[in-house]
Design a protein around this motif. Structure first.
Motif, PDB file in Angstrom:
ATOM      1  N   ASP A 166      27.944  49.013  45.019  1.00 23.68           N
ATOM      2  CA  ASP A 166      28.068  49.245  43.574  1.00 23.68           C
ATOM      3  C   ASP A 166      27.111  50.354  43.124  1.00 23.68           C
ATOM      4  O   ASP A 166      26.656  50.346  41.984  1.00 23.68           O
TER       5      ASP A 166
ATOM      6  N   HIS B 290      32.571  47.726  39.626  1.00 23.38           N
ATOM      7  CA  HIS B 290      31.659  46.595  39.744  1.00 23.38           C
ATOM      8  C   HIS B 290      32.349  45.418  40.394  1.00 23.38           C
ATOM      9  O   HIS B 290      33.570  45.348  40.451  1.00 23.38           O
TER      10      HIS B 290
ATOM     11  N   ASP C 295      22.031  48.063  39.467  1.00 27.27           N
ATOM     12  CA  ASP C 295      20.820  47.558  38.805  1.00 27.27           C
ATOM     13  C   ASP C 295      19.663  48.540  38.958  1.00 27.27           C
ATOM     14  O   ASP C 295      18.844  48.695  38.052  1.00 27.27           O
TER      15      ASP C 295
ATOM     16  N   ALA D 155      37.414  39.805  39.000  1.00 26.35           N
ATOM     17  CA  ALA D 155      36.063  39.933  39.562  1.00 26.35           C
ATOM     18  C   ALA D 155      35.733  41.401  39.831  1.00 26.35           C
ATOM     19  O   ALA D 155      34.583  41.817  39.721  1.00 26.35           O
ATOM     20  N   SER D 156      36.752  42.178  40.194  1.00 17.87           N
ATOM     21  CA  SER D 156      36.554  43.618  40.379  1.00 17.87           C
ATOM     22  C   SER D 156      36.964  44.319  39.095  1.00 17.87           C
ATOM     23  O   SER D 156      38.060  44.091  38.596  1.00 17.87           O
ATOM     24  N   TYR D 157      36.080  45.142  38.577  1.00 13.41           N
ATOM     25  CA  TYR D 157      36.425  45.857  37.348  1.00 13.41           C
ATOM     26  C   TYR D 157      35.644  47.161  37.295  1.00 13.41           C
ATOM     27  O   TYR D 157      34.627  47.317  37.968  1.00 13.41           O
TER      28      TYR D 157
ATOM     29  N   TYR E  27      40.513  30.482  38.702  1.00 15.93           N
ATOM     30  CA  TYR E  27      40.427  31.903  38.337  1.00 15.93           C
ATOM     31  C   TYR E  27      41.644  32.693  38.829  1.00 15.93           C
ATOM     32  O   TYR E  27      41.946  33.756  38.292  1.00 15.93           O
TER      33      TYR E  27
ATOM     34  N   ASP F  82      32.022  41.160  40.327  1.00 16.62           N
ATOM     35  CA  ASP F  82      31.392  39.978  39.750  1.00 16.62           C
ATOM     36  C   ASP F  82      31.502  38.808  40.735  1.00 16.62           C
ATOM     37  O   ASP F  82      32.571  38.222  40.899  1.00 16.62           O
ATOM     38  N   THR F  83      30.386  38.465  41.379  1.00 13.63           N
ATOM     39  CA  THR F  83      30.427  37.418  42.407  1.00 13.63           C
ATOM     40  C   THR F  83      30.746  36.042  41.810  1.00 13.63           C
ATOM     41  O   THR F  83      31.207  35.152  42.499  1.00 13.63           O
ATOM     42  N   GLU F  84      30.487  35.882  40.514  1.00  6.74           N
ATOM     43  CA  GLU F  84      30.783  34.597  39.873  1.00  6.74           C
ATOM     44  C   GLU F  84      32.285  34.334  39.826  1.00  6.74           C
ATOM     45  O   GLU F  84      32.730  33.203  39.888  1.00  6.74           O
ATOM     46  N   LYS F  85      33.068  35.415  39.680  1.00  4.47           N
ATOM     47  CA  LYS F  85      34.511  35.248  39.502  1.00  4.47           C
ATOM     48  C   LYS F  85      35.291  35.310  40.811  1.00  4.47           C
ATOM     49  O   LYS F  85      36.433  34.874  40.864  1.00  4.47           O
ATOM     50  N   CYS F  86      34.704  35.893  41.857  1.00  5.29           N
ATOM     51  CA  CYS F  86      35.455  36.088  43.109  1.00  5.29           C
ATOM     52  C   CYS F  86      35.757  34.738  43.752  1.00  5.29           C
ATOM     53  O   CYS F  86      34.888  33.883  43.863  1.00  5.29           O
TER      54      CYS F  86
END
Lengths: 298, 187
Positions: free
Chosen positions: B124, B90, B128, B80-82, A72, B92-96
């Motif tokens: 954040d 936000h 949710d 991951a941060s956007y 990534y 995104d823990t999947e991308k960090c």
């Protein structure tokens, strides 16, 4: 409320240092290749670059919190300096790894492997960018005012060249063989160049610390931390004395007189000092990274 | 789409630290011994002003400022941060990948590194919960109603009214990050 960052520590200091050394050794090798002299030093430079760069990439990878998601890191080279660095290091590593392998398999031959000129040009550009980028990486981290200066990439580049020369000299005297009979001339020129680097580095660090000491609260606290605070021993002993002053005196000493006689112990000591200084520089700059303070009155 | 912002009235803040604790509990934030203090997505800052003998110290919870020009978003190598459509920064823990660059980029030190997950983490605005029509934990549990969240684009929202009438200001506006968390009655 002032406190220093603890996010990037020794692994990153070693990474910045080794990336710099590999850039320096490659530039030294390319210089002697261009000068069509000192074949032995070209070989040493190429043999050193790939392992140093590989190790530095390994340390960068080790420092990740999620090591197996590293692909990534290549996603945003238009914006993030981590991404730019990932691309630079990868391209540079592929190039130097090929040169390392070709040289290793041709080690029985007298000549170094032949490449078209653009290979060396591309390599030198990548080497310079690698050395400079390490400074920009820190420079754009907005929370740490001590790093937000264009002097940092300059300082890291000079240190990279100086430590690169140190690493090549060290390996050259360790593996001194028959074909090394004529390396005195090479050493003479490298010592001369390094004198210039060290003087420039001394000026850079003085201006850097002085301007930081005279700027905002966080940056001046960083400068104080280095000059007279908890990092003072590393700064004065490892960087200033061992890394700059001692090699400078030894090099000036070795440059006196027209014929140079290489003293193995002296050269080895001087090269190790240069390397210690380079690592110390990266570490103190990382460790002195004090955060901008959060206050409504700033 | 709402553009979320927050205002914190320091006159109503009684320094009970409930926002900090409730955030830590509900977001499962581990005990953290890095540099000697524990972490939550909210930082409690106690700036000192003045010179002895007229020194003043005050207390403020510092959330993520959800900057429109967020440095953490710019430096992130993975995306991951956007910034979402609702103005929330936000994560995104999947991308960090845990490179920690964002933590060194945020001038508000709103992020921290979670050693248990190997990821950066940040507030954040409990996105949710907002989506489900609920208030963030810190807003819901605040005993003085000091924290208000709402739509900055709507001039009639409570948050916009408080910012207007109380003269609320963001932290360190000179940094040019355009924060969306405001403070009023700072003294």
């Amino acid at each position: 409320m002032l406190h220093a960052q603890t996010m990037w520590g020794w692994p990153i200091a070693w990474y910045l240092f080794l990336a710099g050394v590999s850039a320096g050794t490659y530039i030294v090798a390319a210089f002697w290749q261009y000068a069509k002299k000192q074949n032995y030093l070209v070989k040493i430079g190429i043999y050193l670059t790939a392992p140093c760069l590989g190790l530095s990439i390994f340390l960068l990878w080790i420092d990740l919190g999620q090591r197996f998601k590293f692909p990534y890191a290549f996603l945003r080279p238009h914006e993030s300096w981590i991404s730019i660095g990932a691309w630079l290091l990868t391209l540079f590593f592929i190039l130097v790894a090929i040169q390392w392998l070709k040289q290793f398999f041709a080690r029985k031959q007298e000549q170094t492997p032949d490449y078209p000129g653009w290979v060396w040009v591309a390599g030198v550009i990548l080497a310079f960018l690698t050395a400079i980028y390490t400074g920009i990486l820190l420079g754009v981290a907005q929370a740490i005012p001590f790093w937000n200066t264009p002097l940092l990439p300059v300082l890291f580049l000079v240190s990279a060249l100086s430590t690169g020369i140190g690493a090549v000299m060290l390996m050259a005297v360790i593996f001194k063989k028959k074909q090394a009979a004529d390396i005195e001339e090479g050493f003479h020129l490298m010592a001369k160049a390094d004198v210039g680097m060290i003087i420039f580095e001394i000026l850079c660090i003085i201006f850097y610390l002085y301007f930081m000491a005279k700027s905002g609260v966080a940056a001046s606290a960083s400068a104080a931390m280095i000059v007279s605070g908890p990092l003072a021993v590393i700064f004065w002993l490892c960087f200033a004395v061992l890394g700059l002053i001692l090699p400078l005196i030894m090099e000036l000493n070795s440059l006196q007189g027209s014929t140079v006689k290489i003293n193995v112990t002296q050269t080895a000591v001087m090269s190790v000092c240069l390397l210690i200084g380079g690592l110390a520089l990266r570490y103190i700059i990382l460790a002195a990274g004090i955060y901008e303070s959060v206050s409504p009155f700033l | 789409m709402a553009r979320y912002g927050m205002v914190i009235d320091l006159k109503k803040c009684v320094r009970c630290r409930t926002c900090y604790i409730t955030c830590k509990i509900f977001h499962n934030i581990p005990n953290e011994f890095d540099s000697g203090h524990s972490y939550s997505r909210i930082k409690l800052v106690e700036p000192e002003v003045g010179k002895y003998p007229s020194v003043h110290r005050f207390f403020m919870p510092v959330h993520c400022m959800h900057c429109d020009e967020a440095p953490c978003v710019n430096v992130c190598p993975t995306g991951a941060s956007y910034i979402g459509e609702n103005g929330i920064v936000h994560f995104d823990t999947e991308k960090c990948i845990g490179c920690k660059y964002c933590i060194l980029a945020c001038p508000y030190q709103a992020r921290y590194y979670n050693h248990e997950t190997g990821l950066a983490d940040k507030c954040d605005f409990c996105a949710d919960r907002l989506e489900a029509g609920l208030q963030p934990y810190c807003v819901e549990k605040c005993i003085g109603n000091a924290i208000v969240i709402g739509d900055l684009d709507d001039p009639n929202s409570e948050v916009s009214k408080i910012i207007r009438t109380e003269g609320a200001v963001p932290l360190s506006p000179h940094l040019g990050t355009k924060p969306k968390v405001f403070y009023c009655n700072i003294k």
